[in-house]
Design a protein around this motif. Sequence first.
Motif, PDB file in Angstrom:
ATOM      1  N   GLU A   1      -9.184  13.418  -9.745  1.00 37.14           N
ATOM      2  CA  GLU A   1     -10.781  13.800  -9.611  1.00 37.14           C
ATOM      3  C   GLU A   1     -11.732  12.862  -9.078  1.00 37.14           C
ATOM      4  N   ILE A   2     -10.961  11.534  -8.702  1.00 41.87           N
ATOM      5  CA  ILE A   2     -11.917  10.648  -8.234  1.00 41.87           C
ATOM      6  C   ILE A   2     -11.892  10.612  -6.737  1.00 41.87           C
ATOM      7  N   LEU A   3     -12.850  10.551  -5.926  1.00 45.26           N
ATOM      8  CA  LEU A   3     -13.039  10.656  -4.493  1.00 45.26           C
ATOM      9  C   LEU A   3     -12.401   9.209  -3.997  1.00 45.26           C
ATOM     10  N   ASP A   4     -11.493   9.520  -2.804  1.00 42.60           N
ATOM     11  CA  ASP A   4     -10.906   8.351  -2.293  1.00 42.60           C
ATOM     12  C   ASP A   4     -11.317   8.316  -0.671  1.00 42.60           C
ATOM     13  N   PRO A   5     -12.405   7.390  -0.460  1.00 40.74           N
ATOM     14  CA  PRO A   5     -13.068   7.448   0.967  1.00 40.74           C
ATOM     15  C   PRO A   5     -11.969   6.662   1.748  1.00 40.74           C
ATOM     16  N   GLN A   6     -11.320   5.848   1.350  1.00 37.55           N
ATOM     17  CA  GLN A   6     -10.310   5.062   2.216  1.00 37.55           C
ATOM     18  C   GLN A   6      -9.185   6.352   2.799  1.00 37.55           C
ATOM     19  N   GLY A   7      -8.709   6.968   1.788  1.00 36.68           N
ATOM     20  CA  GLY A   7      -7.770   7.981   2.320  1.00 36.68           C
ATOM     21  C   GLY A   7      -8.326   9.191   2.892  1.00 36.68           C
ATOM     22  N   ARG A   8      -9.545   9.343   2.855  1.00 36.79           N
ATOM     23  CA  ARG A   8     -10.521  10.397   3.801  1.00 36.79           C
ATOM     24  C   ARG A   8     -10.662   9.768   5.140  1.00 36.79           C
ATOM     25  N   ALA A   9     -10.834   8.498   5.282  1.00 30.83           N
ATOM     26  CA  ALA A   9     -10.874   7.729   6.609  1.00 30.83           C
ATOM     27  C   ALA A   9      -9.472   7.879   7.321  1.00 30.83           C
ATOM     28  N   VAL A  10      -8.484   7.635   6.532  1.00 33.84           N
ATOM     29  CA  VAL A  10      -6.966   7.837   7.077  1.00 33.84           C
ATOM     30  C   VAL A  10      -6.798   9.047   7.573  1.00 33.84           C
TER      31      VAL A  10
ATOM     32  N   ASP B   1      -4.698  16.362   3.350  1.00 39.09           N
ATOM     33  CA  ASP B   1      -5.217  15.415   2.188  1.00 39.09           C
ATOM     34  C   ASP B   1      -4.499  14.068   2.355  1.00 39.09           C
ATOM     35  N   VAL B   2      -4.982  12.890   2.445  1.00 40.84           N
ATOM     36  CA  VAL B   2      -4.400  11.675   2.192  1.00 40.84           C
ATOM     37  C   VAL B   2      -5.014  10.832   0.967  1.00 40.84           C
ATOM     38  N   ARG B   3      -4.217  10.252   0.148  1.00 39.49           N
ATOM     39  CA  ARG B   3      -4.698   9.575  -1.080  1.00 39.49           C
ATOM     40  C   ARG B   3      -4.026   8.128  -0.623  1.00 39.49           C
ATOM     41  N   GLN B   4      -4.783   6.996  -0.774  1.00 38.33           N
ATOM     42  CA  GLN B   4      -4.031   5.771  -0.596  1.00 38.33           C
ATOM     43  C   GLN B   4      -4.141   5.152  -2.165  1.00 38.33           C
TER      44      GLN B   4
ATOM     45  N   LYS C   1       0.894  -1.226   0.068  1.00 36.46           N
ATOM     46  CA  LYS C   1       0.087  -0.134  -0.007  1.00 36.46           C
ATOM     47  C   LYS C   1       0.954   1.359   0.059  1.00 36.46           C
ATOM     48  N   GLN C   2       0.304   2.211  -0.554  1.00 34.38           N
ATOM     49  CA  GLN C   2       0.976   3.560  -0.508  1.00 34.38           C
ATOM     50  C   GLN C   2       0.023   4.612   0.064  1.00 34.38           C
ATOM     51  N   PHE C   3       0.532   5.217   0.945  1.00 33.50           N
ATOM     52  CA  PHE C   3      -0.258   6.646   1.446  1.00 33.50           C
ATOM     53  C   PHE C   3       0.595   8.105   0.950  1.00 33.50           C
ATOM     54  N   VAL C   4      -0.274   8.847   0.395  1.00 34.46           N
ATOM     55  CA  VAL C   4       0.367  10.272   0.013  1.00 34.46           C
ATOM     56  C   VAL C   4      -0.418  11.049   0.991  1.00 34.46           C
ATOM     57  N   ILE C   5       0.417  11.709   1.892  1.00 32.31           N
ATOM     58  CA  ILE C   5      -0.065  12.534   2.779  1.00 32.31           C
ATOM     59  C   ILE C   5       0.287  13.988   2.584  1.00 32.31           C
ATOM     60  N   ASP C   6      -0.549  14.869   2.609  1.00 32.98           N
ATOM     61  CA  ASP C   6      -0.137  16.295   2.603  1.00 32.98           C
ATOM     62  C   ASP C   6      -0.545  16.928   3.707  1.00 32.98           C
ATOM     63  N   LEU C   7       0.566  17.784   4.125  1.00 29.09           N
ATOM     64  CA  LEU C   7       0.200  18.511   5.565  1.00 29.09           C
ATOM     65  C   LEU C   7       0.570  20.086   5.242  1.00 29.09           C
ATOM     66  N   ALA C   8      -0.120  20.735   5.937  1.00 24.96           N
ATOM     67  CA  ALA C   8      -0.151  22.144   6.048  1.00 24.96           C
ATOM     68  C   ALA C   8       1.250  22.503   7.048  1.00 24.96           C
ATOM     69  N   GLY C   9       1.928  23.515   6.167  1.00 22.52           N
ATOM     70  CA  GLY C   9       3.087  23.953   7.018  1.00 22.52           C
ATOM     71  C   GLY C   9       4.363  23.243   6.870  1.00 22.52           C
ATOM     72  N   GLU C  10       5.235  23.440   7.660  1.00 18.86           N
ATOM     73  CA  GLU C  10       6.573  22.574   7.644  1.00 18.86           C
ATOM     74  C   GLU C  10       6.197  21.479   8.456  1.00 18.86           C
ATOM     75  N   LEU C  11       7.063  20.338   8.236  1.00 21.73           N
ATOM     76  CA  LEU C  11       7.122  19.125   8.920  1.00 21.73           C
ATOM     77  C   LEU C  11       8.144  19.249   9.963  1.00 21.73           C
ATOM     78  N   ASP C  12       7.695  19.532  11.208  1.00 18.02           N
ATOM     79  CA  ASP C  12       8.736  19.649  12.261  1.00 18.02           C
ATOM     80  C   ASP C  12       9.233  18.355  12.997  1.00 18.02           C
ATOM     81  N   ALA C  13      10.093  18.501  13.931  1.00 22.71           N
ATOM     82  CA  ALA C  13      10.381  17.268  14.376  1.00 22.71           C
ATOM     83  C   ALA C  13       9.326  16.469  15.247  1.00 22.71           C
TER      84      ALA C  13
END
Lengths: 81, 81
Positions: free
Chosen positions: B13-22, B36-39, A41-53
């Motif tokens: 453009e496709i909704l990702d409910p798994q990513g939203r749950a994470v 945002d999280v996309r799986q 599985k791959q998770f792409v996680i976007d975060l607001a601001g800088e990723l501090d320690a």
Amino acid sequence: MARVIVNVMLKPEILDPQGRAVQGALGRLGLTGVTDVRQGKQFVIDLAGELDADRSATLEKLAGELLSNPVIEDFNLTVVE
Amino acid sequence: MARVIVNVMLKPEILDPQGRAVQGALGRLGLTGVTDVRQGKQFVIDLAGELDADRSATLEKLAGELLSNPVIEDFNLTVVE
């Protein structure tokens, strides 16, 4: 803004029937010499601001507890931006 | 020996409910500022011998037809060794 990618993969000693099925299908569909396929599985996680320690440590902890199952899976975490 | 990694991700453009749950779970468990999280899926494919142009083309084709659903998913393919 920071983007972190967490890849979760079954540990090498755990059987991966999905990967095995894909390996068989790739061979039947014309790709020769496939010796192994593992599916993760791959998770792409976007975060607001800088990723501090602090947040980085939290994320590392959650990658090992929420995003992966430490009994059967390994993860690796990459900060891409 | 060659190793290829194919990452498959839902189109933006496709909704990702798994990513939203994470995303919700990460927030509840203490990680602030997750926007945002996309799986997606990751396939690690090991091949015997060199990856010549023919097999590379076959793999590219199969990544788009077998490993991903072109209607809703994008893929990218990286040769790592």
